[in-house]
Design a protein around this motif. Sequence first.
Motif, PDB file in Angstrom:
ATOM      1  N   LEU A  98      26.259  14.148  66.968  1.00 10.68           N
ATOM      2  CA  LEU A  98      26.476  13.380  65.733  1.00 10.68           C
ATOM      3  C   LEU A  98      25.888  14.106  64.530  1.00 10.68           C
ATOM      4  O   LEU A  98      26.435  14.026  63.419  1.00 10.68           O
ATOM      5  N   GLU A  99      24.777  14.792  64.740  1.00  8.18           N
ATOM      6  CA  GLU A  99      24.174  15.540  63.624  1.00  8.18           C
ATOM      7  C   GLU A  99      25.130  16.621  63.134  1.00  8.18           C
ATOM      8  O   GLU A  99      25.228  16.890  61.938  1.00  8.18           O
ATOM      9  N   LYS A 100      25.861  17.222  64.079  1.00 12.59           N
ATOM     10  CA  LYS A 100      26.830  18.261  63.681  1.00 12.59           C
ATOM     11  C   LYS A 100      28.125  17.625  63.174  1.00 12.59           C
ATOM     12  O   LYS A 100      28.830  18.209  62.363  1.00 12.59           O
ATOM     13  N   GLY A 101      28.433  16.435  63.680  1.00 13.45           N
ATOM     14  CA  GLY A 101      29.668  15.751  63.294  1.00 13.45           C
ATOM     15  C   GLY A 101      30.650  15.677  64.447  1.00 13.45           C
ATOM     16  O   GLY A 101      30.937  16.689  65.094  1.00 13.45           O
TER      17      GLY A 101
ATOM     18  N   GLY B  82      27.635  10.139  61.626  1.00 12.06           N
ATOM     19  CA  GLY B  82      28.074  11.350  62.314  1.00 12.06           C
ATOM     20  C   GLY B  82      29.467  11.320  62.905  1.00 12.06           C
ATOM     21  O   GLY B  82      29.990  12.366  63.302  1.00 12.06           O
TER      22      GLY B  82
END
Lengths: 315, 177
Positions: free
Chosen positions: A231-234, A265
Motif C-alpha cells: 500500500l505504501e508503494k500503491g 494506498g
Amino acid sequence: MKTSLKNILIAGPLFLAVFLFSACSDAPEINDSLLDGNVIFDPSLYAPEDYLVSAKYPNPSAEDLDKHILIASHGYSASTFEWQEFVDWSADADYRVSSLLLDGHGRSYEDFKASKWEDWRAAIIREFELLENLGYTKISFVGSSTSGALLLELMETGYFDKHVKPKNIFFVDPIVVPTAKLQTIVDIVGPMLVYLEVDQPAEEDKYWYRFRPYQTINELNEVIQKVRKGLEKGIVAPSGTFIKSFHSKFDPTASTTSTVLIYKGLRLSDGNKIAVQLMDSEIHVFTRLSLRPSVSALERSNQQDVFAQMAARLN
Amino acid sequence: MKNYFLFILLFYTGIVEAQQFNVGIRLQKTHQMYWENGVSAQYSFANFKPDRLFVGFDFVTSRLGTAFNSNALKQDSYIFSGSWHFFKKRQVHLVGRLNTGYLTTDLEADIFAQLPSSAFLLAPEFGLNYSPKQLPFSLNTGIGFYVNMLEESKTPGTFQPLYYHLTLYYKLFENKK
C-alpha cells in the motif's frame, strides 16, 4: 556503590531471563469442547455443498451461471460461522453466497499451528478459480479482518490480471495494522509465550480457536506487513472492480488506521479512491452479531446497513 | 525583539553553563512499522552531574523516513528525555533514558477526522553511547518501549511500542575541565 551497581546490571537481566523462561507455557490444555481439539470441526468440512457454490452446483446451468456469486471469507482463527448470518439473511436473494473456510482453520490446534498465510489464501484462490472455470463471470468478494489483507495481497501481486475481474470487493474491519500493541513483538516474545489464549465465551469456543499459536500470529504479521508495504508503494484494483471498506471506529483488533492506509494506498482502476464507511462501533467484525453477549440497536442497524449495501450491488 | 534578545541571552548563558551540548541526526525504526528520522539535541549541566545527567529533545518524523515519497502516514514525534550515563570515564557508556512526548499522525482525509490521530509518549530506553575523547562526535544507540497509556483502540495503529534508534551527535560545546 560501584559493586552494587554492577550487581544490579548483571543480576537484573539474568533475573528477567529466568523469569521469562520460567513463565514459558507448554502446549495448551485442549479439551473436546473446543474447536482447537480433535472432535469439533467446521461443518463445511463435512458438507462443503452447504457452503461452497462450486460444490453445490458442480454442473451449473446457464441460469446458474447468470447469478452473481459472493465469496465470503472470514478472519484469523475464525470459521465459516463468521459469515453465517449474511448467508441466512441472503436465503431468498437472487445472488448466491459461497462461504469458505480458510485452510488451516476450523480443524485442530496442530493444523492451525502448521499453517502459513499462503495456506489461508489458498482457499480463496481455490473457490474463485473453481467458479471461474465453471463459467461464472459475476463474482464478488467480502473479506473480514485477515481476509481483507489476503484480498489486498492478491491485488498487490496482480493475481486478477489473468482472471475474471471481481465486480465488487468489500472489506469488513480489514487488518493492515493491529490494534493490540504487543502483536508486533510476537516474533521476539512468541517462543517464550508459545501461544496466546483468548478469553472468549464458551459458545464461541466451537467456532473460533481459543488458543492461537505464536507461529500463526507471526504469519498474520508477515502478511499484513507485506500488504502495508504494498500500500505504501500503491496498489491498483482490478479493472472495473468496486471497492468499499467498512470499519468500526474503535476496532479492538484491526486498527481503524488499517482502512486509512487502504484508502491512501489503494486506487480503483479509473484512478479514483475507494469508498469508505466508518461505523459507530467498538466491536471487531461488526457484521457478526450472533453469540455476542449483548447486541445494541445501533449494532444491529450497522449490520443490516452493510448487508443491504452489499446485496444492492449483487442484484 | 526584547524576547529575542532574552532568548539569545538565556541560550548562550546555558551554553556557558553547559558541560556538554550536542546536536545531531537521529535514525529511528519502530519494530514492524515505520522508519522515522529527524534531529536530536542533548545537554549536560556543568554544575550538576556533569557528563552523567543529560536532558534532551528529539524530533523524528516519518516524512524523513517511510512516508518520504510513499503512501505511508506522515507522523511526527516530539520527545523530551532525561538520560543517565553509566561508566562516564570510559569511551563507551551504558545509557538509561526516560522519554516522554507527543505523537501526531496526519490522517489527511476529512472522513477520518473522528479517528484517533495522536498519542502521549512515555518510553524507558536502554542503550550505549560511544564518545571518543579525541573527536567532536559521539554515537548513541538505544532500544526503547512505548508504554501505552490509553485504550489501544484510541491510539493510531501506526503507533507501535518497540523502537530502536541510532543518533550521531556533534559536540557543539564540551567543557573539558
